[in-house]
Design an enzyme around this catalytic site. Structure first.
Site, PDB file in Angstrom:
ATOM      1  N   GLY A 142     -21.535   5.264  -3.110  1.00 26.77           N
ATOM      2  CA  GLY A 142     -20.629   5.471  -4.239  1.00 26.77           C
ATOM      3  C   GLY A 142     -20.868   4.383  -5.272  1.00 26.77           C
ATOM      4  O   GLY A 142     -21.902   3.715  -5.265  1.00 26.77           O
ATOM      5  N   ASN A 143     -19.904   4.191  -6.158  1.00 26.64           N
ATOM      6  CA  ASN A 143     -20.104   3.218  -7.236  1.00 26.64           C
ATOM      7  C   ASN A 143     -20.373   1.810  -6.715  1.00 26.64           C
ATOM      8  O   ASN A 143     -21.244   1.099  -7.228  1.00 26.64           O
ATOM      9  CB  ASN A 143     -18.867   3.201  -8.142  1.00 26.64           C
ATOM     10  CG  ASN A 143     -18.779   4.456  -8.989  1.00 26.64           C
ATOM     11  OD1 ASN A 143     -19.799   5.096  -9.249  1.00 26.64           O
ATOM     12  ND2 ASN A 143     -17.578   4.812  -9.402  1.00 26.64           N
ATOM     13  N   GLY A 200     -23.266   4.453   2.509  1.00 27.72           N
ATOM     14  CA  GLY A 200     -22.336   4.846   1.454  1.00 27.72           C
ATOM     15  C   GLY A 200     -22.824   4.395   0.101  1.00 27.72           C
ATOM     16  O   GLY A 200     -22.983   3.203  -0.154  1.00 27.72           O
ATOM     17  N   ASN A 260     -13.216  -0.652   3.425  1.00 21.16           N
ATOM     18  CA  ASN A 260     -11.963  -1.184   3.954  1.00 21.16           C
ATOM     19  C   ASN A 260     -11.819  -0.836   5.426  1.00 21.16           C
ATOM     20  O   ASN A 260     -12.328   0.193   5.888  1.00 21.16           O
ATOM     21  CB  ASN A 260     -10.770  -0.598   3.184  1.00 21.16           C
ATOM     22  CG  ASN A 260     -10.579  -1.254   1.843  1.00 21.16           C
ATOM     23  OD1 ASN A 260     -10.620  -2.472   1.716  1.00 21.16           O
ATOM     24  ND2 ASN A 260     -10.386  -0.437   0.809  1.00 21.16           N
ATOM     25  N   LYS A 305       0.859  -1.188   0.000  1.00 18.89           N
ATOM     26  CA  LYS A 305       0.000   0.000   0.000  1.00 18.89           C
ATOM     27  C   LYS A 305       0.888   1.228   0.000  1.00 18.89           C
ATOM     28  O   LYS A 305       1.992   1.214   0.556  1.00 18.89           O
ATOM     29  CB  LYS A 305      -0.891   0.033   1.250  1.00 18.89           C
ATOM     30  CG  LYS A 305      -2.039   1.021   1.158  1.00 18.89           C
ATOM     31  CD  LYS A 305      -3.119   0.524   0.223  1.00 18.89           C
ATOM     32  CE  LYS A 305      -4.268   1.524   0.093  1.00 18.89           C
ATOM     33  NZ  LYS A 305      -5.329   1.009  -0.781  1.00 18.89           N
ATOM     34  N   THR A 341     -16.623  -5.713  -7.546  1.00 15.93           N
ATOM     35  CA  THR A 341     -16.552  -5.599  -6.085  1.00 15.93           C
ATOM     36  C   THR A 341     -17.933  -5.732  -5.466  1.00 15.93           C
ATOM     37  O   THR A 341     -18.125  -6.443  -4.472  1.00 15.93           O
ATOM     38  CB  THR A 341     -15.918  -4.258  -5.672  1.00 15.93           C
ATOM     39  OG1 THR A 341     -14.616  -4.146  -6.253  1.00 15.93           O
ATOM     40  CG2 THR A 341     -15.795  -4.161  -4.162  1.00 15.93           C
TER      41      THR A 341
END
Length: 353
Positions: free
Chosen positions: A178-179, A176, A257, A80, A146
Site C-alpha cells: 500500500g502507500n 504489503g 499494526n 481507538k 510513516t
C-alpha cells in the site's frame, strides 16, 4: 469475555458504546489513557464477526496508541474507535451519527482515518464535531512520514544487530505494498537494498517490481525467504505460531499494526529464535506524529525532526531489552510506562503545591 475485568486489566479509562436506531449504528470508542493529553486514535469501519471481536480490537489498539504516543514523546493519550458495519452499508447519515458520539466526549477523544474510512468520510464526520484530524491533508497524508519512520527503524535495528550504518547489499522482504509499503520500498531501493515483495493485489506488486527492481513472490512464500529483514506492512496478527517457525530473517521491522498474534507468547518465541523485533507501535509512529502536527499547525521541519527520534528510541529499547533480559516488546512497554508515570508524578506534585 468478562467485560469490566478485561477493561480493568488493560487499564482503560472509559469505553463508550454507541448505539442508535435511525440510522442503525453500532460503534465502540475506547479511551485508554489521557495522562499525556487527549486520547488520539483513528476510526476503522469493519464487519467484525462478533461484538466481542470488535471490542477486543478497540481495547488493544487504543492501548497501543497510548504506548505509541509515549514512545514518540507526543503529548497525547491513547484511544481507538471501531464502527461495526459492512463498508457497502456506509452512509453519510451513519458517519454523521458517529461524529455526534465523538463530539459528546468534548475533546477527550480525537479521531481520524483508518480501515474503510476515507478522507471524504473524515470530512463528513467533521460536520458534527471539531475533534477530528485529517480533514485536509496539509502534509500529503501520513504515508510518506510513516514509511520514513520505518526506514529509520530498520537502520537502528541494523546498527544494533551488526554494528554498521551501511545498508547496501542487504536483502529485505516487504509484505504489503500500500502507500506505506511502496514508499518504504523506495527508501530501501535508494540505499542499495535488494527487495523481495508480495501483495494480494498483483498490480501493486508488478508496479513495485518495475519501479524498484524488486523480486515478486507469492504471499505464502514471504515468510520463509532467506533475507536479512522482514518488513510486515499489511494486516496485523501475522507473527503467530504458524508463521514464526518459517521466519529466517534476523530482524523484523515493518509498518503494520498489531503484528504479534499474542503479544507475550509470540514476542517470546521471536526472542528464543534470536530475532530482533522492532515493536510496531514504536517503528510506525510516523503516522501519529504527522496527524498530531496537522492538528497543532503543520510544520514540516518539526514533524520530520520528531520522526527521526524513532531511530534513537528503538536503540534505547534494544538496550533495555538486552540489559534487563526481556523481549523488545516488554522493553517498549516499560519505556512508555516510565514516561507516563513520570508525567503523573509531576502532575501530582503540581496539584499538591
Amino acid at each position: 469475555m468478562l467485560l469490566f475485568e478485561t477493561v480493568r486489566e488493560m487499564g482503560h479509562e472509559q469505553i463508550l458504546f454507541c448505539h442508535g436506531k435511525n440510522p442503525d449504528i453500532r460503534a465502540i470508542i475506547a479511551i485508554h489513557d489521557t495522562t499525556l493529553g487527549p486520547a488520539m486514535g483513528a476510526t476503522r469501519l469493519f464487519p467484525y464477526i462478533s461484538e466481542e471481536a470488535a471490542l477486543q480490537d478497540a481495547l488493544r489498539l487504543s492501548r497501543g496508541m497510548t504506548y505509541k504516543a509515549a514512545c514518540a514523546n507526543i503529548p497525547a493519550g491513547g484511544g481507538k474507535a471501531v464502527i461495526i458495519a459492512n463498508p457497502e452499508n456506509k452512509t453519510d447519515d451513519l458517519l454523521r451519527a458517529y461524529g455526534r458520539f465523538v463530539d459528546s466526549l468534548n475533546g477527550r477523544f480525537i479521531t481520524g482515518q483508518d480501515v474503510n474510512i476515507t478522507p471524504q468520510d473524515v470530512r463528513t464526520i467533521a460536520k458534527e464535531t471539531k475533534y477530528v484530524v485529517g480533514v485536509s491533508e496539509k502534509s500529503g497524508g501520513p504515508a510518506p512520514i510513516t514509511s520514513l519512520g520505518v526506514f529509520l527503524g530498520i537502520k537502528a535495528a541494523v546498527e544494533f544487530r551488526w554494528g554498521t550504518k551501511n545498508l547496501e547489499g542487504l536483502k529485505v522482504a516487504v509484505q504489503g505494498l500500500g502507500n506505506v509499503g511502496k514508499n518504504l520500498c523506495r527508501h530501501l531501493h535508494e540505499h542499495g537494498i535488494k527487495l523481495f515483495v508480495t501483495d494480494v493485489d498483483a498490480a501493486k506488486a508488478e508496479e513495485v517490481r518495475q519501479l524498484f527492481d524488486a523480486t515478486v513472490v507469492a504471499p505464502d512464500e514471504i515468510y520463509s525467504l532467506d533475507v536479512d529483514i522482514f518488513a510486515p506492512c499489511a494486516m496485523g496478527g501475522i507473527l503467530n505460531s504458524h508463521t514464526i517457525p518459517f521466519l529466517q530473517a534476523p530482524i523484523i521491522a515493518g509498518a503494520a499494526n498489531n503484528q504479534l498474534g499474542n503479544e507475550q507468547l509470540h514476542s517470546q518465541l521471536l526472542t528464543r529464535k534470536g530475532i530482533l523485533y522492532c515493536p510496531d507501535y514504536v517503528i510506525n509512529a510516523g503516522g501519529l506524529i504527522n496527524v498530531y502536527n496537522e492538528m497543532i499547525g503543520y510544520d514540516e521541519e518539526k514533524a520530520f525532526k520528531q520522526v527521526h527520534n524513532i531511530y534513537d528510541t528503538l536503540l534505547a529499547i534494544f538496550n533495555i531489552a538486552k540489559q534487563q533480559e526481556v523481549t523488545t516488546n516488554d522493553a517498549a512497554k516499560r519505556l512508555a510506562e516510565d514516561r507516563i508515570r513520570s508525567v503523573k508524578q509531576s502532575n501530582s506534585k503540581e496539584i499538591a503545591a
